[in-house]
Design a protein around this motif. Structure first.
Motif, mmCIF file in Angstrom:
data_model
loop_
_atom_site.group_PDB
_atom_site.id
_atom_site.type_symbol
_atom_site.label_atom_id
_atom_site.label_comp_id
_atom_site.label_asym_id
_atom_site.label_seq_id
_atom_site.Cartn_x
_atom_site.Cartn_y
_atom_site.Cartn_z
ATOM 1 N N LEU A 45 0.835 -1.202 0.000
ATOM 2 C CA LEU A 45 0.000 0.000 0.000
ATOM 3 C C LEU A 45 0.873 1.256 0.000
ATOM 4 N N PRO A 46 0.611 2.202 -0.894
ATOM 5 C CA PRO A 46 1.457 3.392 -1.017
ATOM 6 C C PRO A 46 1.151 4.451 0.036
ATOM 7 N N GLN A 102 2.938 3.393 -8.717
ATOM 8 C CA GLN A 102 4.250 3.581 -9.325
ATOM 9 C C GLN A 102 5.343 3.655 -8.262
ATOM 10 N N SER A 103 5.023 4.251 -7.111
ATOM 11 C CA SER A 103 6.021 4.392 -6.049
ATOM 12 C C SER A 103 6.421 3.045 -5.450
ATOM 13 N N THR A 104 5.505 2.082 -5.447
ATOM 14 C CA THR A 104 5.794 0.777 -4.839
ATOM 15 C C THR A 104 6.229 -0.270 -5.865
ATOM 16 N N ARG A 153 -4.011 7.495 -6.859
ATOM 17 C CA ARG A 153 -3.260 8.210 -5.839
ATOM 18 C C ARG A 153 -3.929 8.083 -4.481
ATOM 19 N N ASN A 154 -3.114 7.968 -3.459
ATOM 20 C CA ASN A 154 -3.602 7.851 -2.095
ATOM 21 C C ASN A 154 -3.918 9.259 -1.568
ATOM 22 N N LEU A 155 -5.177 9.650 -1.646
ATOM 23 C CA LEU A 155 -5.605 10.976 -1.212
ATOM 24 C C LEU A 155 -6.152 10.980 0.200
ATOM 25 N N LEU A 180 1.173 6.479 5.184
ATOM 26 C CA LEU A 180 -0.261 6.318 5.401
ATOM 27 C C LEU A 180 -0.730 4.919 5.019
ATOM 28 N N GLY A 181 -0.081 4.305 4.030
ATOM 29 C CA GLY A 181 -0.432 2.943 3.652
ATOM 30 C C GLY A 181 -0.286 1.961 4.797
#
Length: 272
Positions: free
Chosen positions: A58-59, A66-68, A89-91, A123-124
């Motif tokens: 979880l990002p 893309q980040s993970t 995106r994780n908002l 936050l993930g």
């Protein structure tokens, strides 16, 4: 005051401050950490392989799959079934994200018929711990990377302005859950590892600590918050934790040649 007492102070004070502007500026180090992971891949791919169990990654806040991707690719190379969250995106905990995480988690559990390991960045990691609280029998272990689990409303981070601008979109029930500090909630019923860095430029490092127990630990590494998913030492620790046989979790002990990459971790303690 000892470091342990200071840690308790930092976690129990009325409001946690954001890291210094200098530490936030130094988050550019994440680019170096990303390059270092690429250089270390031949070695990382030779780590002990896993048993093929599913791992959901979880990002962090404002980030997406893309980040993970580098971490997930490595986990696949190490024989895990690694999964992206596929929610954009994780908002923050919007209703769509809250329901989407649950659906994604339940789909993976249903299709693979066994407990899932959860790896959450920032936050993930908070989402991951909530899943573990609700479905402990379906979670093998939780690994968090720079996750400020002790933060509540009123605490500040380097991303607080962005968070505040999106708060109106967040699920009120999830916000209510974050009104209680992690220290005042029961520990998880599954093994938990918190990987953190004292030079975190996004959240105060002490908010990432958990209380060490028979199945709970903190692992400290050198680096930035935004680079933890690429940090070679952190990635090594993630792979080491995942490689443990089911039902035989033990505390992390780095090999002799790598001990310099893992400074002695702090431990969360309630203030007396």
């Amino acid at each position: 005051m000892t470091m342990t007492e200071a840690t308790g102070e930092a976690n129990e004070r009325a409001q946690v401050a954001a890291p210094s502007a200098l530490l936030t500026a130094l988050e550019v180090r994440a680019l170096v950490e990303r390059g270092a992971m690429t250089a270390a891949l031949p070695w990382l791919k030779r780590l002990p392989p896993g048993d093929g169990h599913p791992v959901l990654v979880l990002p962090g806040f404002t980030a997406g799959d893309q980040s993970t991707a580098p971490l997930r690719r490595l986990l696949r190379d190490l024989n895990y079934r690694s999964f992206a969250w596929r929610l954009g995106r994780n908002l923050g905990p919007t209703p769509d994200i809250v329901s989407g995480i649950l659906a994604r988690f339940q789909k993976i559990v249903g299709e693979h018929g066994g407990p899932v390991s959860l790896v959450g960045w920032s936050l993930g990691g908070i989402y991951a711990r909530e899943l573990a609280r609700q479905f402990p029998s379906s979670v093998r272990q939780v690994i968090t990377l720079g996750s400020p689990i002790h933060m509540v409303e009123g605490d500040r981070s380097a991303t607080s302005r962005t968070w505040d601008s999106l708060r109106h979109r967040h699920d009120p029930e999830m916000i209510d859950r974050r009104a209680v500090r992690e220290a005042d909630r029961p520990p998880l019923d599954v093994p938990a590892t918190s990987i953190y860095t004292r030079t975190d430029g996004v959240v105060h490092w002490s908010t990432c600590l958990i209380q060490r127990g028979p199945r709970a630990e903190n692992i400290q590494v050198y680096g930035s918050h935004c680079g933890l998913g690429y940090n070679t030492a952190a990635v090594f620790a993630v792979a080491d934790r995942l490689a443990q046989p089911a039902g035989s979790w033990r505390h992390f002990h780095p090999p002799l040649l790598l001990r310099g990459a893992f400074p002695a971790p702090a431990d969360w303690r309630p203030r007396r």
